[in-house]
Design an enzyme around this catalytic site. Sequence first.
Site, PDB file in Angstrom:
ATOM      1  CG  ASN A   9      -3.184   0.534  -6.673  1.00 62.45           C
ATOM      2  OD1 ASN A   9      -4.302   0.700  -7.178  1.00 62.45           O
ATOM      3  ND2 ASN A   9      -2.166   0.023  -7.336  1.00 62.45           N
ATOM      4  CD1 TRP A  10      -8.178   0.082  -2.001  1.00 62.39           C
ATOM      5  CD2 TRP A  10     -10.385   0.277  -2.339  1.00 62.39           C
ATOM      6  NE1 TRP A  10      -8.784   0.242  -0.770  1.00 62.39           N
ATOM      7  CE2 TRP A  10     -10.138   0.366  -0.959  1.00 62.39           C
ATOM      8  CE3 TRP A  10     -11.703   0.385  -2.796  1.00 62.39           C
ATOM      9  CZ2 TRP A  10     -11.169   0.541  -0.016  1.00 62.39           C
ATOM     10  CZ3 TRP A  10     -12.723   0.569  -1.864  1.00 62.39           C
ATOM     11  CH2 TRP A  10     -12.449   0.635  -0.495  1.00 62.39           C
ATOM     12  CG  HIS A  92       0.659  -0.074 -10.612  1.00 57.30           C
ATOM     13  ND1 HIS A  92       0.693  -1.399 -10.972  1.00 57.30           N
ATOM     14  CD2 HIS A  92       0.692  -0.053  -9.255  1.00 57.30           C
ATOM     15  CE1 HIS A  92       0.747  -2.138  -9.869  1.00 57.30           C
ATOM     16  NE2 HIS A  92       0.751  -1.343  -8.814  1.00 57.30           N
ATOM     17  CD  GLU A 162       3.904  -0.225  -6.204  1.00 56.86           C
ATOM     18  OE1 GLU A 162       3.262  -0.411  -5.180  1.00 56.86           O
ATOM     19  OE2 GLU A 162       3.412  -0.245  -7.342  1.00 56.86           O
ATOM     20  N   GLY A 168       1.895  -8.345  -4.687  1.00 60.58           N
ATOM     21  CA  GLY A 168       0.885  -9.394  -4.538  1.00 60.58           C
ATOM     22  C   GLY A 168       1.448 -10.786  -4.289  1.00 60.58           C
ATOM     23  N   GLY A 228      -1.404  -2.365  -2.003  1.00 58.46           N
ATOM     24  CA  GLY A 228      -2.482  -2.957  -2.787  1.00 58.46           C
ATOM     25  C   GLY A 228      -3.407  -3.772  -1.894  1.00 58.46           C
ATOM     26  N   GLY A 229      -3.169  -5.070  -1.855  1.00 56.88           N
ATOM     27  CA  GLY A 229      -4.069  -6.001  -1.162  1.00 56.88           C
ATOM     28  C   GLY A 229      -4.433  -5.567   0.252  1.00 56.88           C
TER      29      GLY A 229
HETATM   30  P1  PGA Z   1       0.430  -5.274  -3.048  1.00 52.81           P
HETATM   31  O1  PGA Z   1       0.390  -4.257  -4.288  1.00 52.81           O
HETATM   32  O2  PGA Z   1       0.485  -4.438  -1.805  1.00 52.81           O
HETATM   33  O3  PGA Z   1      -0.844  -6.063  -3.169  1.00 52.81           O
HETATM   34  O4  PGA Z   1       1.658  -6.122  -3.223  1.00 52.81           O
HETATM   35  C1  PGA Z   1       1.128  -3.069  -4.269  1.00 52.81           C
HETATM   36  C2  PGA Z   1       0.886  -2.301  -5.546  1.00 52.81           C
HETATM   37  O5  PGA Z   1       0.807  -2.908  -6.626  1.00 52.81           O
HETATM   38  O6  PGA Z   1       0.770  -1.061  -5.520  1.00 52.81           O
END
Ligand code: PGA
Length: 249
Positions: A9-10, A92, A162, A168, A228-229
């Site tokens: 997920n960018w 999300h 999540e 994050g 994400g990251g």
């Molecule tokens: P993260 O984000 O891997 O940066 O913690 C995950 C997400 O929000 O899908």
Amino acid sequence: MRRKFVAGNWKMNGTRAQLAEVRAIAEAAAKLPQIDAALCVPFTLIASAADAAGAMPIGAQDVHEAEKGAHTGCVSAAMLVEAGAKLAIVGHSERRADQNETGHAIWAKAAAAHKQGLGVILCVGETESERDACRAERVVQAQIEESLPEDADGSWLTLAYEPRWAIGTGRTPTPEEIEAIHAAIRRKLTDLIGDRADGVRILYGGSLNGANAAAILAVENVDGGLIGGASLTAEKFVPILEAAAASSR
Ligand code: PGA
């Protein structure tokens, strides 16, 4: 047997300058036929990323529930399909928080995406205070009840658990905590859609990275990850894909 599914997920990251990363990730994914991989990129990058990604599906991070009309700034499922998207994330937690998305709106988005043939990754997760109050399972089960389309099955729908406090932050629940909540999610799915629940993949998301992926992906009922990251570069994302492939053997 559910195939492992790892989706990036960018978020609001990525311009054409990052298409080389899309290409490198897709090339690595092509060498791991035992898993499914995908990247969900900003709307503006979907068409060019779909060209760059070859067989690897490109997805969106949201979709509007209406087919068309007076919804300034929004994008419909048919538009996503035309741009080359194969799936969409809905619900999300950043959109639940920033755009006040309700469970009903998320249900409608999931149904609209499915109607146009898109896969759907439906996200649920508790806040830190809800976890501290021992309400995580109840919160997540209620989110599923509100937003799961009645005709959901694993051919098009994936759940992503999540925890908001893990997104994050570099913090993750313990494998035991993940196992307990994924089992609770599986139970709720079975309540709602019966045997079809067995085919629905449940991803874990929140600070998943190359270092913790093997341990988390080995947990029962963890059928992959939403990242994400650590999905923004091939250097960080490919080790997660490889960990998923290794855990599939
Ligand atoms: P993260 O984000 O891997 O940066 O913690 C995950 C997400 O929000 O899908």
